[in-house]
Design an enzyme around this catalytic site. Structure first.
Site, PDB file in Angstrom:
ATOM      1  N   ASP A 119     -34.614 -80.220   6.571  1.00 12.40           N
ATOM      2  CA  ASP A 119     -35.614 -81.261   6.260  1.00 12.40           C
ATOM      3  C   ASP A 119     -34.815 -81.808   4.846  1.00 12.40           C
ATOM      4  OD1 ASP A 119     -38.177 -83.030   6.923  1.00 12.40           O
ATOM      5  OD2 ASP A 119     -37.762 -82.579   4.632  1.00 12.40           O
TER       6      ASP A 119
ATOM      7  N   LYS B 227     -35.118 -88.907   5.719  1.00 11.32           N
ATOM      8  CA  LYS B 227     -36.137 -89.902   5.712  1.00 11.32           C
ATOM      9  C   LYS B 227     -35.536 -91.247   4.964  1.00 11.32           C
ATOM     10  CE  LYS B 227     -39.099 -85.989   4.759  1.00 11.32           C
ATOM     11  NZ  LYS B 227     -38.252 -85.107   4.031  1.00 11.32           N
TER      12      LYS B 227
ATOM     13  N   HIS C  92     -40.225 -92.715   4.848  1.00 10.99           N
ATOM     14  CA  HIS C  92     -40.766 -91.718   3.746  1.00 10.99           C
ATOM     15  C   HIS C  92     -42.273 -91.993   2.963  1.00 10.99           C
ATOM     16  CE1 HIS C  92     -38.796 -88.598   0.597  1.00 10.99           C
ATOM     17  NE2 HIS C  92     -40.200 -88.474   1.140  1.00 10.99           N
TER      18      HIS C  92
ATOM     19  N   LYS D 245     -39.867 -74.889   0.896  1.00 10.12           N
ATOM     20  CA  LYS D 245     -38.587 -75.077   0.312  1.00 10.12           C
ATOM     21  C   LYS D 245     -38.457 -73.753  -0.890  1.00 10.12           C
ATOM     22  CE  LYS D 245     -37.025 -75.883  -4.148  1.00 10.12           C
ATOM     23  NZ  LYS D 245     -37.304 -75.247  -5.448  1.00 10.12           N
TER      24      LYS D 245
ATOM     25  N   VAL E  12     -34.991 -72.268  -3.454  1.00 10.16           N
ATOM     26  CA  VAL E  12     -33.543 -71.918  -3.585  1.00 10.16           C
ATOM     27  C   VAL E  12     -33.302 -70.554  -3.908  1.00 10.16           C
ATOM     28  CG1 VAL E  12     -33.175 -74.117  -4.483  1.00 10.16           C
ATOM     29  CG2 VAL E  12     -33.879 -72.552  -5.970  1.00 10.16           C
TER      30      VAL E  12
HETATM   31  P1  A2P Z   1     -37.853 -71.330  -5.753  1.00 15.88           P
HETATM   32  O1  A2P Z   1     -37.324 -72.398  -5.155  1.00 15.88           O
HETATM   33  O2  A2P Z   1     -37.321 -71.231  -7.260  1.00 15.88           O
HETATM   34  O3  A2P Z   1     -37.403 -70.085  -5.069  1.00 15.88           O
HETATM   35  P2  A2P Z   1     -43.173 -75.988  -1.551  1.00 15.88           P
HETATM   36  O4  A2P Z   1     -42.334 -75.593  -0.195  1.00 15.88           O
HETATM   37  O5  A2P Z   1     -44.876 -75.797  -1.191  1.00 15.88           O
HETATM   38  O6  A2P Z   1     -42.902 -77.315  -2.129  1.00 15.88           O
HETATM   39  O7  A2P Z   1     -43.081 -74.732  -2.661  1.00 15.88           O
HETATM   40  C1  A2P Z   1     -41.837 -74.565  -3.225  1.00 15.88           C
HETATM   41  C2  A2P Z   1     -41.969 -73.708  -4.363  1.00 15.88           C
HETATM   42  O8  A2P Z   1     -42.533 -72.483  -4.206  1.00 15.88           O
HETATM   43  C3  A2P Z   1     -40.683 -73.678  -5.184  1.00 15.88           C
HETATM   44  O9  A2P Z   1     -40.914 -73.473  -6.550  1.00 15.88           O
HETATM   45  C4  A2P Z   1     -40.275 -72.026  -4.782  1.00 15.88           C
HETATM   46  O10 A2P Z   1     -39.466 -71.435  -5.799  1.00 15.88           O
HETATM   47  C5  A2P Z   1     -41.698 -71.407  -4.404  1.00 15.88           C
HETATM   48  N1  A2P Z   1     -41.474 -70.464  -3.472  1.00 15.88           N
HETATM   49  C6  A2P Z   1     -40.752 -70.658  -2.294  1.00 15.88           C
HETATM   50  N2  A2P Z   1     -41.095 -69.373  -1.384  1.00 15.88           N
HETATM   51  C7  A2P Z   1     -41.448 -68.454  -2.389  1.00 15.88           C
HETATM   52  C8  A2P Z   1     -41.902 -67.171  -1.985  1.00 15.88           C
HETATM   53  N3  A2P Z   1     -41.563 -66.604  -0.905  1.00 15.88           N
HETATM   54  N4  A2P Z   1     -42.438 -66.444  -2.914  1.00 15.88           N
HETATM   55  C9  A2P Z   1     -42.828 -67.049  -4.139  1.00 15.88           C
HETATM   56  N5  A2P Z   1     -42.305 -68.413  -4.605  1.00 15.88           N
HETATM   57  C10 A2P Z   1     -41.828 -69.138  -3.505  1.00 15.88           C
END
Ligand code: A2P
Length: 280
Positions: A52, A82, A115, A237, A239
């Site tokens: 997405d 979007k 969007h 999300k 990274v």
């Molecule tokens: P990062 O991208 O630095 O790994 P959302 O999907 O609700 O927007 O949340 C994304 C946020 O949650 C990002 O800051 C991401 O950090 C963090 N995040 C994603 N997966 C995990 C995980 N399994 N454990 C801890 N933090 C996570």
């Protein structure tokens, strides 16, 4: 009732137009273009097939490169982008679609979403009319909306006679949007959860932590599992390669009814983390 095929991992949801979408996907909001390529490459290697993005994220090129280099057959992938606010309108939508597709390096899209509803702009109906043309022309398989509220959805459905396949909205344990989700269900619209982890805000919640300890999984896995059992399509999300893998590994355990009820109890009036669609 939305059909969910649980014989496959991740489960696959059939939309109101017959198009099938993996219930767990990978979101790239706030991922810069140069980081999007490696992140999506990792996700595709881990088994994600639903990606997405959005024009405004500025990373369609990186997403497209990861897809092109993956060697995965196009029809095994589900790619969403979007339409941004200033592209709303009939002709501008057709142009914006071409530009997104070119950046993605694709010759068709699986799902195109408006969007934000931008009611004051007064263009969402013409925008969706252009979406209908793109769908009729076979350039996008499924058309939907994001951040639409119940009144705007009602106007769109009554005016155009087509029900969007998806409404992608902010949903997480602190902001469950029960009324809008119920409206979506009633109309055969699948609710897709953006920021399912509350952009990270819900991860430290003590109740989530307790359930994670009971099950021997992480807080993120508990929240994403709640999404799956509630019937949301969800697009976390990350990274971080370990987290990307961890977020996909949520099909080896289940939340009990009682654990789900505890998470249901976390809904808060002030739980929204992103913009309000009525004012944005
Ligand atoms: P990062 O991208 O630095 O790994 P959302 O999907 O609700 O927007 O949340 C994304 C946020 O949650 C990002 O800051 C991401 O950090 C963090 N995040 C994603 N997966 C995990 C995980 N399994 N454990 C801890 N933090 C996570």
């Amino acid at each position: 009732m939305t059909a969910i095929d649980t014989s496959v991992t991740p489960p696959v949801v059939t939309l109101n137009d017959g198009v099938r979408i993996p219930q767990l996907g990978f979101g790239v909001w706030q991922v810069p273009d140069d980081q999007a390529q490696p992140a999506v490459e990792t996700a595709l290697r881990d088994g994600y097939r639903n990606i997405d993005t959005a024009r405004i994220y500025g990373n369609e090129v990186g997403v497209g490169r990861a897809i092109a280099g993956s060697g995965i057959a196009r029809d095994e992938l589900f790619v969403t982008t979007k339409l941004w606010n200033d592209d709303q309108g009939y002709d501008s939508t057709l142009k914006a679609f071409d530009a997104s597709l070119e950046r993605l390096g694709l010759d068709y899209l699986d799902l195109y979403l408006i969007h934000w509803q931008q009611v004051d702009r007064g263009a969402y109906l013409d925008t969706f009319r252009a979406f209908q043309k793109l769908q009729a022309d076979g350039r996008v398989r499924s058309i939907g909306v994001s951040n639409f509220t119940q009144p705007t959805l009602t106007t769109l459905i009554d005016t155009l006679g087509q029900v969007p396949s998806i409404n992608q909205i902010e949903v997480h344990p602190y902001f469950q949007q029960r009324a809008l989700h119920a409206f979506d269900v009633e109309h055969g619209i699948v609710t897709e959860a953006w920021s399912p982890l509350g952009s990270g805000a819900v991860l430290g919640d003590p109740a989530i932590g307790a359930i994670a300890a009971e099950l021997g999984v992480s807080p993120a896995q508990v929240i994403l599992r709640w999404d799956i059992q509630k019937g949301f399509v969800t697009i976390p999300k990350s990274v971080t390669p370990e987290r990307i893998a961890q977020n996909f590994d949520i099909f080896g355990f289940e939340l009990s009814e009682e654990q789900i009820a505890r998470i249901d109890g976390l809904d808060r009036a002030d739980g929204r983390t992103g913009p309000n669609p009525d004012t944005f």
